[in-house]
Motif scaffolding. Structure first.
Motif, PDB file in Angstrom:
ATOM      1  N   CYS A  94      -0.815  12.457  -5.396  1.00 42.18           N
ATOM      2  CA  CYS A  94      -1.201  12.291  -6.921  1.00 42.18           C
ATOM      3  C   CYS A  94      -0.121  12.161  -8.025  1.00 42.18           C
ATOM      4  O   CYS A  94      -0.064  12.098  -8.992  1.00 42.18           O
ATOM      5  N   CYS A  95       1.209  12.190  -7.358  1.00 38.94           N
ATOM      6  CA  CYS A  95       2.303  12.249  -8.054  1.00 38.94           C
ATOM      7  C   CYS A  95       2.810  10.626  -8.243  1.00 38.94           C
ATOM      8  O   CYS A  95       2.766  10.066  -7.416  1.00 38.94           O
ATOM      9  N   TYR A  96       3.671  10.319  -9.355  1.00 35.88           N
ATOM     10  CA  TYR A  96       4.395   8.933  -9.666  1.00 35.88           C
ATOM     11  C   TYR A  96       5.303   9.164 -10.206  1.00 35.88           C
ATOM     12  O   TYR A  96       5.583   9.838 -11.115  1.00 35.88           O
ATOM     13  N   ALA A 147      -6.315   6.040 -12.003  1.00 36.30           N
ATOM     14  CA  ALA A 147      -6.265   6.313 -10.721  1.00 36.30           C
ATOM     15  C   ALA A 147      -5.303   7.787 -10.139  1.00 36.30           C
ATOM     16  O   ALA A 147      -5.790   8.341  -9.387  1.00 36.30           O
ATOM     17  N   VAL A 148      -4.372   7.976 -11.201  1.00 41.23           N
ATOM     18  CA  VAL A 148      -3.580   9.206 -10.899  1.00 41.23           C
ATOM     19  C   VAL A 148      -4.390  10.535 -11.199  1.00 41.23           C
ATOM     20  O   VAL A 148      -4.220  11.244 -10.298  1.00 41.23           O
ATOM     21  N   TRP A 149      -5.288  10.323 -12.034  1.00 42.68           N
ATOM     22  CA  TRP A 149      -6.005  11.594 -12.362  1.00 42.68           C
ATOM     23  C   TRP A 149      -7.076  11.756 -11.216  1.00 42.68           C
ATOM     24  O   TRP A 149      -7.415  12.638 -10.851  1.00 42.68           O
ATOM     25  N   LEU A 150      -7.807  10.466 -10.685  1.00 38.47           N
ATOM     26  CA  LEU A 150      -8.726  10.815  -9.793  1.00 38.47           C
ATOM     27  C   LEU A 150      -7.826  11.315  -8.133  1.00 38.47           C
ATOM     28  O   LEU A 150      -8.673  12.009  -7.566  1.00 38.47           O
ATOM     29  N   ARG A 151      -6.709  11.021  -7.785  1.00 36.99           N
ATOM     30  CA  ARG A 151      -6.135  11.459  -6.778  1.00 36.99           C
ATOM     31  C   ARG A 151      -5.702  12.911  -6.992  1.00 36.99           C
ATOM     32  O   ARG A 151      -5.686  13.684  -5.997  1.00 36.99           O
ATOM     33  N   ARG A 152      -5.489  13.246  -8.078  1.00 35.55           N
ATOM     34  CA  ARG A 152      -4.972  14.395  -8.355  1.00 35.55           C
ATOM     35  C   ARG A 152      -6.019  15.414  -8.452  1.00 35.55           C
ATOM     36  O   ARG A 152      -6.123  16.497  -7.599  1.00 35.55           O
ATOM     37  N   LEU A 153      -7.221  14.802  -8.838  1.00 32.94           N
ATOM     38  CA  LEU A 153      -8.343  15.755  -8.783  1.00 32.94           C
ATOM     39  C   LEU A 153      -8.999  16.183  -7.438  1.00 32.94           C
ATOM     40  O   LEU A 153      -9.173  17.040  -6.895  1.00 32.94           O
ATOM     41  N   ASP A 195      -1.806   0.303  -8.027  1.00 28.72           N
ATOM     42  CA  ASP A 195      -2.510   1.277  -8.764  1.00 28.72           C
ATOM     43  C   ASP A 195      -1.731   2.748  -8.728  1.00 28.72           C
ATOM     44  O   ASP A 195      -2.079   3.912  -9.199  1.00 28.72           O
ATOM     45  N   GLN A 196      -0.437   2.630  -8.368  1.00 28.28           N
ATOM     46  CA  GLN A 196       0.340   4.157  -8.362  1.00 28.28           C
ATOM     47  C   GLN A 196       0.529   4.671  -9.483  1.00 28.28           C
ATOM     48  O   GLN A 196       0.448   5.843  -9.685  1.00 28.28           O
ATOM     49  N   HIS A 221       0.577  -1.159  -0.024  1.00 24.80           N
ATOM     50  CA  HIS A 221      -0.245  -0.027  -0.039  1.00 24.80           C
ATOM     51  C   HIS A 221       0.977   1.204   0.101  1.00 24.80           C
ATOM     52  O   HIS A 221       2.086   1.160   0.422  1.00 24.80           O
ATOM     53  N   VAL A 222       0.305   2.383  -0.434  1.00 23.28           N
ATOM     54  CA  VAL A 222       0.945   3.696  -0.445  1.00 23.28           C
ATOM     55  C   VAL A 222       0.142   4.763   0.450  1.00 23.28           C
ATOM     56  O   VAL A 222      -0.986   4.794   0.397  1.00 23.28           O
ATOM     57  N   ARG A 223       0.839   5.311   1.623  1.00 20.00           N
ATOM     58  CA  ARG A 223       0.233   6.121   2.616  1.00 20.00           C
ATOM     59  C   ARG A 223       0.863   7.499   1.961  1.00 20.00           C
ATOM     60  O   ARG A 223       1.869   7.615   2.504  1.00 20.00           O
ATOM     61  N   ALA A 224       0.180   8.250   1.324  1.00 25.35           N
ATOM     62  CA  ALA A 224       0.738   9.617   0.860  1.00 25.35           C
ATOM     63  C   ALA A 224       0.267  10.728   2.001  1.00 25.35           C
ATOM     64  O   ALA A 224      -1.122  10.848   2.174  1.00 25.35           O
ATOM     65  N   PRO A 225       0.925  11.738   2.361  1.00 26.09           N
ATOM     66  CA  PRO A 225       0.431  12.962   2.952  1.00 26.09           C
ATOM     67  C   PRO A 225      -0.582  13.595   2.460  1.00 26.09           C
ATOM     68  O   PRO A 225      -0.256  13.852   1.172  1.00 26.09           O
ATOM     69  N   LEU A 226      -1.489  14.284   2.859  1.00 30.75           N
ATOM     70  CA  LEU A 226      -2.657  15.073   2.405  1.00 30.75           C
ATOM     71  C   LEU A 226      -2.417  16.505   3.176  1.00 30.75           C
ATOM     72  O   LEU A 226      -2.062  17.546   2.820  1.00 30.75           O
ATOM     73  N   PHE A 227      -2.713  16.630   4.412  1.00 34.31           N
ATOM     74  CA  PHE A 227      -2.670  17.535   5.191  1.00 34.31           C
ATOM     75  C   PHE A 227      -2.492  17.272   6.815  1.00 34.31           C
ATOM     76  O   PHE A 227      -3.001  16.435   7.073  1.00 34.31           O
ATOM     77  N   GLU A 228      -2.066  18.264   7.516  1.00 35.30           N
ATOM     78  CA  GLU A 228      -2.287  18.088   8.953  1.00 35.30           C
ATOM     79  C   GLU A 228      -3.536  18.702   9.404  1.00 35.30           C
ATOM     80  O   GLU A 228      -3.874  19.789   9.439  1.00 35.30           O
TER      81      GLU A 228
END
Length: 323
Positions: A320-322, A291-297, A285-286, A165-172
């Motif tokens: 949203c980066c790969y 999937a990249v488009w949906l994460r970026r949106l 899905d990275q 799995h990938v856990r990517a930071p979003l915000f604090e």
């Protein structure tokens, strides 16, 4: 089913050499197309003959004449090489305007309330034939549900993920206090005395009355009175408008709720730790273009929604980066 034992004996480069020789019927021209010297191509042809047990090509003047065995296998080899070439082509770019299907996101009640509407609005603009489904976040089974394909990704405070799995930071996620100033007469900035002296309402799916707020107060030698606990943030506005009480909730949720329901917000009168809100998705899905488009949106929508609410939170684009 393929015969692995047979395929292990064959170098696919030899099949490519065979295909080019069949087309050119000339060693010099075939070697130029394959970026090989004539000795290299002659060596490849020798290995092919040994592997297939047939001479394959006979020199007739300046040309090569294929044997019956070569002619019989040529169509199958051409089809196989064409199939491999198609499989190895770069994937077509994802076109959201033409895509039809479901996009599934798992998120908590507070995040859903803040971001689902704006995300759906953007989705209707960019992918009008797609359907957006919000799945209730289940912290105990988040990894299993993700692996089963129950949703594309989840947004929440996640534990350490598995290697796949990938856990990517979003915000604090910081906290604010919210209350109805018409019921609870307090200064613009709550004091610790005001905070401790007021009744409190918690939001907890599990129905627990003690939270990180109580832990922080205990470290200061204080405690508060929790008079009610609700499972969803949607119950808070009516509750705070009915009784003089304080709720301590995520900043972005508090700002949205205050604007919509004419409630008052204040910084907590003591330090509360921030939680890292992250996006969790499958490593497989990275690099997937959809999937990249949906994460970026989603990242763009979260950033814009937080900015519109007056929050000073910075949103990371790592999700949203790969690379």
């Amino acid at each position: 089913m393929m015969n692995d034992a047979v395929l292990r004996k064959v170098d696919l480069n030899l099949l490519l050499a065979f295909s080019v020789l069949m087309q050119e019927r000339n060693v010099t021209r075939a070697a130029e197309r394959l970026f090989l010297g004539q000795p290299g191509l002659s060596a490849a042809l020798r290995r092919l003959r040994e592997t297939l047990g047939d001479e394959l090509f006979v020199r007739v003047g300046r040309t090569l004449q294929p044997t019956p065995r070569a002619l019989s296998i040529a169509p199958a080899i051409e089809d196989a090489l064409a199939g491999i070439e198609r499989a190895l082509r770069p994937a077509d770019a994802f076109d959201p305007a033409r895509w039809q299907g479901e996009l599934r996101i798992a998120t908590c009640d507070n995040l859903e309330s803040s971001f689902f509407g704006p995300l759906l609005a953007r989705l209707r603009q960019e992918a009008p034939q797609a359907k957006l489904i919000s799945v209730a976040f289940d912290g105990r089974n988040v990894a299993r549900l993700l692996d089963e394909g129950a949703y594309d990704f989840s947004i929440s405070v996640h534990d350490e993920p598995s290697s796949w799995h990938v856990r990517a930071p979003l915000f604090e996620q910081t906290s604010l206090c919210i209350y109805d100033g018409r019921h609870l007469k307090c200064p613009a900035r709550l004091s610790l005395k005001n905070f401790i002296g007021a009744p409190h309402v918690n939001v907890s799916i599990a129905g627990t009355s003690a939270t990180h707020v109580d832990a922080a107060l205990a470290r200061l030698g204080h405690r508060r009175e929790v008079v009610a606990t609700v499972p969803h943030f949607s119950a808070l506005p009516m509750t705070l408008q009915a009784i003089p009480a304080i709720a301590t909730i995520p900043e972005y949720m508090a700002r949205c709720m205050a604007q919509q329901h004419d409630l008052t917000i204040s910084e907590p009168p003591f330090e509360l730790p921030a939680d890292a809100v992250t996006m969790l998705y499958r490593r497989v899905d990275q690099a997937d273009s959809r999937a990249v488009w949906l994460r970026r949106l989603t990242v763009e929508v979260v950033r814009d929604a937080l900015s519109a609410s007056g929050s000073r939170v910075e949103v990371s684009t790592d999700a949203c980066c790969y690379d």
